[in-house]
Design an enzyme around this catalytic site. Structure first.
Site, PDB file in Angstrom:
ATOM      1  N   ASN A  14       7.420 -35.802 -39.416  1.00  0.00           N
ATOM      2  CA  ASN A  14       6.216 -33.787 -39.699  1.00  0.00           C
ATOM      3  C   ASN A  14       6.914 -33.209 -38.965  1.00  0.00           C
ATOM      4  O   ASN A  14       7.290 -33.324 -37.939  1.00  0.00           O
ATOM      5  CB  ASN A  14       4.835 -34.636 -39.242  1.00  0.00           C
ATOM      6  CG  ASN A  14       4.523 -35.032 -40.160  1.00  0.00           C
ATOM      7  OD1 ASN A  14       4.432 -35.679 -41.293  1.00  0.00           O
ATOM      8  ND2 ASN A  14       2.512 -35.047 -39.985  1.00  0.00           N
ATOM      9  N   THR A  21       6.223 -26.584 -36.686  1.00  0.00           N
ATOM     10  CA  THR A  21       6.092 -25.404 -35.431  1.00  0.00           C
ATOM     11  C   THR A  21       7.862 -24.912 -36.026  1.00  0.00           C
ATOM     12  O   THR A  21       7.897 -23.905 -35.666  1.00  0.00           O
ATOM     13  CB  THR A  21       6.561 -26.292 -34.047  1.00  0.00           C
ATOM     14  OG1 THR A  21       5.414 -26.561 -33.762  1.00  0.00           O
ATOM     15  CG2 THR A  21       6.761 -24.605 -32.900  1.00  0.00           C
ATOM     16  N   ASP A  81      -2.714 -32.194 -44.874  1.00  0.00           N
ATOM     17  CA  ASP A  81      -1.967 -33.417 -43.368  1.00  0.00           C
ATOM     18  C   ASP A  81      -3.073 -32.759 -42.768  1.00  0.00           C
ATOM     19  O   ASP A  81      -3.947 -31.676 -42.554  1.00  0.00           O
ATOM     20  CB  ASP A  81      -0.749 -31.361 -42.998  1.00  0.00           C
ATOM     21  CG  ASP A  81      -0.374 -32.175 -41.963  1.00  0.00           C
ATOM     22  OD1 ASP A  81      -0.551 -33.917 -41.716  1.00  0.00           O
ATOM     23  OD2 ASP A  81       0.793 -31.605 -40.754  1.00  0.00           O
ATOM     24  N   SER A  83       9.187 -31.434 -33.925  1.00  0.00           N
ATOM     25  CA  SER A  83       9.878 -30.526 -33.899  1.00  0.00           C
ATOM     26  C   SER A  83       9.580 -30.470 -32.754  1.00  0.00           C
ATOM     27  O   SER A  83       9.328 -31.098 -31.386  1.00  0.00           O
ATOM     28  CB  SER A  83       9.231 -29.150 -33.671  1.00  0.00           C
ATOM     29  OG  SER A  83       8.438 -28.985 -35.152  1.00  0.00           O
ATOM     30  N   GLY A 105       3.676 -28.865 -31.165  1.00  0.00           N
ATOM     31  CA  GLY A 105       4.125 -27.015 -30.517  1.00  0.00           C
ATOM     32  C   GLY A 105       5.667 -27.559 -30.077  1.00  0.00           C
ATOM     33  O   GLY A 105       6.142 -28.771 -30.614  1.00  0.00           O
TER      34      GLY A 105
HETATM   35  P1  13P Z   1       5.181 -29.737 -35.440  1.00  0.00           P
HETATM   36  O1  13P Z   1       4.615 -28.643 -35.428  1.00  0.00           O
HETATM   37  O2  13P Z   1       5.142 -30.416 -33.093  1.00  0.00           O
HETATM   38  O3  13P Z   1       6.427 -30.126 -35.796  1.00  0.00           O
HETATM   39  O4  13P Z   1       4.779 -31.264 -35.789  1.00  0.00           O
HETATM   40  C1  13P Z   1       3.824 -31.314 -36.893  1.00  0.00           C
HETATM   41  C2  13P Z   1       2.955 -31.785 -37.559  1.00  0.00           C
HETATM   42  O5  13P Z   1       2.781 -33.463 -37.398  1.00  0.00           O
HETATM   43  C3  13P Z   1       1.942 -32.109 -38.131  1.00  0.00           C
HETATM   44  O6  13P Z   1       0.971 -32.428 -38.848  1.00  0.00           O
END
Ligand code: 13P
Length: 280
Positions: free
Chosen positions: A225, A228, A81, A206, A175
């Site tokens: 994705n 968080t 990632d 998230s 986040g």
């Molecule tokens: P979040 O931490 O907001 O779920 O985002 C995850 C993400 O996009 C990882 O690349």
């Protein structure tokens, strides 16, 4: 079974749903996510932030992910990632990753294209495909949102780089949100159309309201994705258990509930993006 990024995204495209991509940080996260995928009969992506690939963690964690993927009776892709450079991309492939994200979104447009294409070109020799990012998806701590991805730039980017999927800026951030985001669903549709239905990726999953997520999947998001909230599921459970007077002391026993918390979180996201029951 271990599959590559193209294979797993093709399943989502064919079925008109979205693959959840869970960021994992340790063995317990991997076990929780894997148990969720197995129980839901869902294809999933397990992915790792690039800092882990720069530290020794990546060296230890990658074999755990590979063991989980190879043992799974559902398709699992192991993705890097937000890889910023050739270093993390090469190292991830050496560690067994079957997908690589090259995040050149903070570079000028032409430089992002050039670097992404370079990574696409060497990854194809080992049957690994690349996720690109265009229009920077920042963090929820940023005061202002960067510019959203435009359909015309996305078209050029996809054509010139050869990425298998594209992360787009359409209203999310990484986040915990101060207030729930509203996504630019029309823009997702426009980018899909302009890029000949390229699989689009939503970062910052998230805390996005469920209804927005459903609309985004319908509009063409094929990978989403979650990092968080998986961390919170794990840590909150761990913190709660740690102060219990009768808590287990043997770490493996103590970890059983946090693993279960990760599993429950992953199950909820698998269902939300429509990946349940889709493993072939
Ligand atoms: P979040 O931490 O907001 O779920 O985002 C995850 C993400 O996009 C990882 O690349």
């Amino acid at each position: 079974m271990l599959v590559n990024l193209k294979e797993i995204l093709d399943m989502a495209e064919k079925g008109g749903y979205c693959i959840p991509a869970f960021n994992v940080y340790n063995m317990e996260n991997v076990i929780g996510a894997l148990h969720a995928a197995e129980e839901m009969r869902a294809p999933v992506i397990l992915q790792v932030y690039p800092r882990l690939m720069k530290e020794e963690t990546g060296y230890f964690l990658s074999p755990v992910i590979l063991a989980a993927a190879k043992r799974a009776t559902v398709p699992v892709c192991f993705n890097l990632d937000h890889g910023p450079s050739e270093l993390e991309a090469t190292r991830s492939i050496r560690y067994g990753a079957t997908g690589v994200m090259l995040d050149g979104s903070t570079l000028p447009f032409e430089e992002n294209i050039a670097l992404t294409k370079k990574i696409v070109d060497f990854c194809k020799h080992v049957d690994v495909q690349v996720e690109g990012e265009l229009g920077h998806v920042g963090t929820t701590a940023d005061d202002s949102m960067d510019e959203f991805t435009t359909a015309s730039d996305a078209k050029r980017f996809v054509e010139e780089t050869g990425v298998v999927c594209l992360a787009v800026a359409v209203g999310t951030a990484h986040g915990r949100y101060k207030k729930p985001p509203k996504l630019d669903i029309e823009r997702i549709k426009e980018i899909r159309e302009a890029t000949n239905n390229t699989a689009l990726v939503l970062h910052g999953g998230s805390g996005v309201p469920d209804e927005e997520i459903k609309k985004a999947v319908k509009a063409g998001i094929r990978k989403m994705n979650f990092a968080t909230d998986l961390c919170y599921a794990f840590i909150d459970c761990l913190a709660e258990d740690a102060v219990k007077p009768d808590r287990a002391v043997a770490v493996d026993t103590f970890m059983k509930r946090p693993i279960e918390a990760v599993k429950e979180f992953c199950i909820s996201r698998i269902k939300l993006v429509g990946a349940d029951g889709k493993a072939e």
